[in-house]
Design an enzyme around this catalytic site. Sequence first.
Site, PDB file in Angstrom:
ATOM      1  N   LYS A   1       1.069 -14.042  -2.250  1.00 39.39           N
ATOM      2  CA  LYS A   1       0.409 -14.422  -0.990  1.00 39.39           C
ATOM      3  C   LYS A   1      -0.864 -15.228  -1.276  1.00 39.39           C
ATOM      4  O   LYS A   1      -1.717 -14.815  -2.044  1.00 39.39           O
ATOM      5  CB  LYS A   1       0.055 -13.149  -0.203  1.00 39.39           C
TER       6      LYS A   1
ATOM      7  N   LYS B   1      -9.821 -10.020  13.535  1.00 38.51           N
ATOM      8  CA  LYS B   1     -10.331  -8.836  12.824  1.00 38.51           C
ATOM      9  C   LYS B   1     -11.731  -8.518  13.342  1.00 38.51           C
ATOM     10  O   LYS B   1     -12.473  -9.434  13.711  1.00 38.51           O
ATOM     11  CB  LYS B   1     -10.415  -9.149  11.329  1.00 38.51           C
TER      12      LYS B   1
ATOM     13  N   ARG C   1       3.241 -11.470   5.569  1.00 34.37           N
ATOM     14  CA  ARG C   1       4.689 -11.300   5.443  1.00 34.37           C
ATOM     15  C   ARG C   1       5.439 -12.522   5.976  1.00 34.37           C
ATOM     16  O   ARG C   1       6.539 -12.826   5.523  1.00 34.37           O
ATOM     17  CB  ARG C   1       5.132 -10.009   6.135  1.00 34.37           C
TER      18      ARG C   1
HETATM   19  N1  BES Z   1      -4.756  -9.278   4.623  1.00 32.78           N
HETATM   20  C1  BES Z   1      -4.533  -8.215   5.515  1.00 32.78           C
HETATM   21  C2  BES Z   1      -4.410  -6.867   4.826  1.00 32.78           C
HETATM   22  C3  BES Z   1      -5.646  -6.330   4.157  1.00 32.78           C
HETATM   23  C4  BES Z   1      -6.350  -5.323   4.736  1.00 32.78           C
HETATM   24  C5  BES Z   1      -6.054  -6.801   2.918  1.00 32.78           C
HETATM   25  C6  BES Z   1      -7.465  -4.802   4.106  1.00 32.78           C
HETATM   26  C7  BES Z   1      -7.170  -6.300   2.303  1.00 32.78           C
HETATM   27  C8  BES Z   1      -7.878  -5.296   2.876  1.00 32.78           C
HETATM   28  C9  BES Z   1      -3.253  -8.444   6.313  1.00 32.78           C
HETATM   29  O1  BES Z   1      -2.983  -9.768   6.614  1.00 32.78           O
HETATM   30  C10 BES Z   1      -3.384  -7.697   7.598  1.00 32.78           C
HETATM   31  O2  BES Z   1      -4.277  -7.977   8.326  1.00 32.78           O
HETATM   32  N2  BES Z   1      -2.485  -6.734   7.823  1.00 32.78           N
HETATM   33  C11 BES Z   1      -2.490  -5.941   9.015  1.00 32.78           C
HETATM   34  C12 BES Z   1      -1.068  -5.820   9.510  1.00 32.78           C
HETATM   35  C13 BES Z   1      -0.937  -5.174  10.851  1.00 32.78           C
HETATM   36  C14 BES Z   1      -1.576  -6.033  11.904  1.00 32.78           C
HETATM   37  C15 BES Z   1       0.518  -4.972  11.168  1.00 32.78           C
HETATM   38  C16 BES Z   1      -3.073  -4.576   8.703  1.00 32.78           C
HETATM   39  O3  BES Z   1      -2.741  -3.990   7.693  1.00 32.78           O
HETATM   40  O4  BES Z   1      -3.883  -4.100   9.490  1.00 32.78           O
HETATM   41 ZN    ZN Z   2      -3.792 -11.191   5.290  1.00 35.90          ZN
HETATM   42 ZN    ZN Z   3      -3.905 -10.496   8.364  1.00 38.13          ZN
END
Ligand code: BES
Ligand code: ZN
Ligand code: ZN
Length: 474
Positions: free
Chosen positions: A241, A253, A327
């Site tokens: 990624k 976020k 993903r």
């Molecule tokens: N890059 C983030 C995941 C992440 C979270 C990396 C904390 C490093 C530290 C990813 O793209 C994301 O935001 N995932 C979401 C998915 C959800 C919305 C289904 C998550 O895990 O909250």
């Molecule tokens: Zn991400």
């Molecule tokens: Zn994300």
Amino acid sequence: MIQIVSQQTKSEEVLFYKEEDERLKELSEGVLKVFKGSYLQTIFIVDQNAMKLLVGMGVPDQDKLHVKELCAKAVKELKAKEIQEFSMDIEPIIKEHGVEAIRDIVEGAVLGTYEQRNFEEKKEEKKEFSIELYGISEEQKMEAKRYLTETLAVVEGVCFARDMVNLPGNKLRPKDFAKEIVEFVKDTAIKTEMIEADKLKEMGMQALFGVGDSSDYPPCLMVLRYYGDPSSDKVTGLIGKGVTCDTGGYCLKPAASMLGIKGDMAGGAAVSGAIYALAKNQIKTNAVAVIPMCENRISSGSLLPGDVIGSYAGKTIEIGDTDAEGRLILADAVSYAVRNEKVTELLDIATLTGAVVAMLGFSIAGAICDNDLFFNKFHHAYEISGERYWRLPFYEEHKKMIESKIADVRNMSNNGCGTITAGLFIRAFAEEKPWLHLDIAGTAWVDSPIFEFQSVGATGAGVTSIYQLCCEGE
Ligand code: BES
Ligand code: ZN
Ligand code: ZN
């Protein structure tokens, strides 16, 4: 520079002591009052105008991670005293762990001195270390030297991955990331190709383009090909990624969790570091790294929750959450690797879910795999590297959690299991190839380092284990 020598020539040196080590008796009473050889205990003594650093190894055990920590600790202590040239008597380590421990000694020593790129106006020049390792028998010297050379290349890969992840988002747009990688691997046998945004669109990479089109800094797809074993059909696909900034998109976020958004390309950095080391060490294997690169931002072109998009594989995807962008871009990259690069097995690695952090914290990464043989190899690989992974299960009920009423698949679970369902989303594009998924959202970055060989920021997670995996034979 790290060298293996027959005897000590530098006046400053590092000496390792176990608890209750017979050699402790040779030390003066004053020193013995405070120094017991306990794990990571250190003390400087002056002996005939030279500084000696004594490092405690603690009680004997088999965790090779400890060797890495011991050496990192030693080097940090010396660095703090501005001692850049020194010898290290590694005999006590080799005695306990064998000559392979050279890997851990070298990794620890190099990573212990790792420094982030610095953007200050007056930046200090990086100081070169000159380290001599002695205390290896003549018979083991050749082998030790091989491990040294090999590990230096691997650690270069780790430091590159750290450098990339530590770069601020405004210093590393998707195309900058691609250019950094091209520059990094230019003296190796790796062939690079960068597929630009227009071409991605034309090829029908609607998932990668769908996310990446949210930004004025366009997406791209980086392909790195290393064919070290042309006689074999086996090709390992390494998909990482490469989101250079993840704001979450319209599912924005919260401000507090935005600080980490620049590290969302750690998976791409890891596969770059690993394939570099494979090429540098001329490992007899074939690997193709595919890194989808983009930003995830808010604009009129951004995806919206509820949208339905296509993908390179032709499957339609319902967008449940725009922050689950990793993903999406990995799905297209995986299809690309299967269809265009003829990979026979797939590994994908990503900072993918917050759920894995909640579950396993910052020292253990999540793993999911649909092939026991493949996973056993990986298990062996990460035993050598000393990284920690935990294999998660998956069943039919988890597949149901990403079913959509209006599309082939949905990018968010409707019933928890965030890490497993994120993995299964990617697996839906793997076209039955043996598949291994690594979620390094917790381990790619440390605000408070856990191990001595880490420093605040990027860890370089994944590089060593992926490298070792690709080194394993059939
Ligand atoms: N890059 C983030 C995941 C992440 C979270 C990396 C904390 C490093 C530290 C990813 O793209 C994301 O935001 N995932 C979401 C998915 C959800 C919305 C289904 C998550 O895990 O909250
Ligand atoms: Zn991400
Ligand atoms: Zn994300």
